[in-house]
Enzyme design. Sequence first.
Site, PDB file in Angstrom:
ATOM      1  N   ARG A  74      -8.433  -1.123   8.233  1.00 40.08           N
ATOM      2  CA  ARG A  74      -9.394  -0.164   7.698  1.00 40.08           C
ATOM      3  C   ARG A  74      -9.710   0.941   8.700  1.00 40.08           C
ATOM      4  NH1 ARG A  74     -14.077  -1.654   3.381  1.00 40.08           N
ATOM      5  NH2 ARG A  74     -14.414   0.455   2.675  1.00 40.08           N
ATOM      6  N   CYS A  75      -8.665   1.520   9.288  1.00 43.46           N
ATOM      7  CA  CYS A  75      -8.884   2.667  10.163  1.00 43.46           C
ATOM      8  C   CYS A  75      -7.579   3.435  10.301  1.00 43.46           C
ATOM      9  CB  CYS A  75      -9.406   2.258  11.530  1.00 43.46           C
ATOM     10  SG  CYS A  75      -8.175   1.566  12.630  1.00 43.46           S
TER      11      CYS A  75
ATOM     12  N   GLU B 230     -12.939   4.655   5.832  1.00 38.87           N
ATOM     13  CA  GLU B 230     -12.925   3.843   7.035  1.00 38.87           C
ATOM     14  C   GLU B 230     -14.059   4.152   8.010  1.00 38.87           C
ATOM     15  OE1 GLU B 230      -9.013   5.111   7.771  1.00 38.87           O
ATOM     16  OE2 GLU B 230      -8.102   3.493   6.658  1.00 38.87           O
TER      17      GLU B 230
ATOM     18  N   GLN C  56       0.828  -1.198   0.000  1.00 36.82           N
ATOM     19  CA  GLN C  56       0.000   0.000   0.000  1.00 36.82           C
ATOM     20  C   GLN C  56       0.866   1.254   0.000  1.00 36.82           C
ATOM     21  OE1 GLN C  56      -2.740  -2.228   3.215  1.00 36.82           O
ATOM     22  NE2 GLN C  56      -3.320  -0.093   2.967  1.00 36.82           N
TER      23      GLN C  56
END
Lengths: 289, 793
Positions: free
Chosen positions: B368-369, B738, B221
Amino acid sequence: MYPSRFKYESPKTIEAAVALLDAGKGDAKILAGGQSLVPMLKLRFAFPDQIVDINNIPGLDYHRFDADGSLHIGALCRHEDLEHSAEIAQRQPTIAAAAPLVADPIVRTRGTFVGSVCHADPQGDWAATMIALGGHLVVQGPKGKRTIDMKDFVLGPYANALNYNEIAIEAVIPAPKGVARGGYLKLERRVGDFATASVAVALDMDGNRVLRAGIALAGVGGKTIDANEEASALVGHDLTESIIDTVAAAVAAKAEPRTDHRGSSDYKRQIVKTFVKRILVAQIAEKVA
Amino acid sequence: MSLDEIKIGGLGASRRRVEDNRFIRGKGNYVDDIVLPGMLHMEILRSPVAHARIKSIDTSAAWDMPGVRLVLTGEMMAARNLAWMPTLSYDTAAVLATDKVRFQGQEVCAVIADDPYIAKDACAKIVVDYEILPPIVNPVQAAAEDAIQIRDDKAGQVGNKVFDWEIGDKARTDKAFEDADLVSKVEMHYPRTHPSPIECCGSIADFDRATGKLTFYVTSQAPHIVRAAVALVAELPEQQIRVVSPDIGGGFGNKVPVYPGYVISILASILTEKPVKWIEDKTGNLISTGFGRDVYLKGEMALRKDGKILGVRMNTISDHGAFFADAQPSKFKIGLMHSAFACYDIPTAHMFATGYYTNKAPGGVAYRCSFRVTEAMFFQERMVHAAADDLGMDQAEFRRVNFVKDDDFPHRTAFGFLTDSGQYEKCLNVGMEAIGYKDFAKEQEEARKRGKLLGIGISTMTEPLGAGNSREYDILGIKMFDSAELRVHMTGKAILRTGAKTQGQGHETTWAQIVAHELGIPAEDIVVEEGDTDTAPFGMGTYASRSTPVAGAAVSMAARKVRAKARKIAAHLLEVSEEDIEWELGRFYVRSNSDRGVTIQECAMAAYSNMPDGMEPGLENTAYYDPPNLTWPFAAYFCKVEIDPETGVWDVLQFVAVDDCGVRINPMIVEGQIMGGLTEAYAMANMQYQTYDEEGNCIGANYMDFLLPTAWETPGFELYEVVTPCPHHPIGAKGVGECATVAGPAAFVNAVVNALSHKGVRNIDMPLMPNRVYEALTTGKDVYGMPPVRSGN
């Protein structure tokens, strides 16, 4: 997927397939739908020397009701064939209820009924259904065909009564005495999950009177649980809530669940009891009408 | 006449995703799709046990297999100073184990062979002699006085503690609790889970001895961070390292860290002088790569009778596994946990956080945060729910009383963040209306009389998305800015590159929309490229919902620089002075005569063919953007459930999600993000967790034990929108990727707990599997911890 090395054959006849199994002396495995075998190959839990792919043997992908009312399911009949069969929906309610709950839609397009029964997974849906229905298997070996009653077929987890050189070629469900009724319920955490508990109920009925009763359980023991003896208490009686309560409690006591991350043994018994009750109550004549 | 912005695919257009043209045709190009001439394949042998001393490793039978090119052990890595590597949290992590294995699944050996079958067969031939040590599977065991030390490799390490960390005003908070009418207390555990992208991690290292260049294809990523890490760890010259992240099949935070497999594949390529491919399998991904959560909370709230929150205390204990490898800004030990309560006007708060090593997989990534914001907001909304119940106050009203009001921005939170915008009460009202909140209490009462268990849950929160600013946010000292480079070709088409890296977020679609908005070039005329460090400008990558807030802002700024130059060209073409030029979407015109104008495309052609005297040719620019603040989206979620009293199975009857993420670039993609996030929230609330048995075996090592919900069981979600533009973002956008994962879980849990509140149940720890709900409803007691090892309470 990187399984161990294996030889692959795809015979065109049952006889040729049997010959390959015979030559394999226990190190050959049949590939039908492959929905259990292939993941096991991937994880290298299974490492057979020989794979015998029976998908090219013609004439095994049927299911049909004979004139006497018995149901015959061939070795290559896929779960989804049963799920989408109008005849099954009309005439065999236990199978009709179980078919859409088998694994997930992807598995159902490929996996086979007979393969699932033979796999004898303690959480398998079809072995439980077959036991409840009092069915049998037709198997073929080097010396010809024989039949094995479902009550004698499942020996333990992933163990069945087939010899290494035999193929189960057909499952047979006998004709009902009256009207075939029944159902199937499964608690799973997600589609395709192994069952926390499953209940198969098969009844032959005349009005509200029970002529034959079979119950079997999956996911709540080291092997498929045969509760036909407990179910037989219903035979000769009208279906009432009180007799249902008695039988549901007896069936729950027959379960042998283990406490694990899907729940405690008490919880799983509670599910069995609830599901047996729910299926049976739904068969009480006036509720059906 | 100005262009129609929606027609050219600008801001607000629900433009179809251009990347889907290749994805839906099966033409994506993932790491495993790349085949290089002479490429070898690597397989990793992992530890079957959680904690053991390695007495010996015998690799001779593996070496003897035909087709095996190289077998690497920890000792061989150590000889090259590569047995250990730094983590993103200033700790060290083993690449291949030398002294001990510290979790099940840890990398022990690597085999490099002609094909993956041989590599896997050869791994099975390696004999490792382990001396089993007692495993530690939770922080309680880790903190015990006589606990065996996991990190005996670290000089100066005391026991198994990773850190103590605190923030907030303790004295003032203590005083608030003294003054309180009521103190509400909760204890809970946010279970360990895993981001579990469908594509596992993998890499291909291709070292060319002739040129000295390393080309490294990797599922990252943040490709630029990988390049920096390779330069620093492998001590290769940075100009000779090209990192390429091709298409990525989901990241969710899992693909931010640098994993041992990457490092080993690089060394293997250097040693064999061949390209070496490593593709992790699903079990390897689940048991060894970055997990999320695994935090215990003791929370207390000081309350006034009228419902006002006077102060908050949060004590957390977190389980970090064998290595402290959290991916987070270096200032913060437990991520942005202290972003909790940002949407509430609270006078004072204090947090004390302790972290422990255990014999579990390392990680602590932001699944996802933004760096533990999920835990922060879950704890916040569970504490708020309990406090309202303890006060006997309506859940919505309690939130309304304590919200920061629309006029009170900017607002300094009790833990020190600066929130800058929002319409919290409006969002609450929209949600209450949509779910029929005012009628629910009666509905619930009547259902209870019929033996039915209905519940409603609310979760409201604002969260900090889009790190940095660079004053406060860095990773390993590198400031968290991002970048964009826009090059307009002579025909008015363009290529845009950024330092972010899309993994499904749709950058190829939305970045072009920002350029379309700024320049009036149709989005379809702009190609977007990311992930190649030789061509993309330096950036910190995509995670923490930072792409739109940071890289997206850089896209705007680069486009504006291009527009400024185009304006000079327009003045030249129109033969007027620059001050007499006006801009409308896609066109400059003369203020006194709007019929006289030139399009952006005509300016582009002139930049290459008819530029003013003394002007550099070409039309391109680069922007590095350091945001002045985080962005603060708001979410108000409402969930209605019914529980089957005989089985504990619960169904979602209705779910309403109101999201305010500022200006929406592509509403369709935003809605997709929210739907996906809610699905993950539902998974965590309902079924998804990773636990370990007493021996340290990971329960959750495959998709039969670690559950991802399918379309079948995932409930429907109703989405609503409120727009409060971000005051500092160039186009008013806020992060959104998110919000749903962060705010979602508490809505489900609050609803189930609400359904059982009349039985005295205050808490059920996630996941709310039917057996756990059944236990709560039949015993009337709270259910803590994760089976089969229940801990912490």
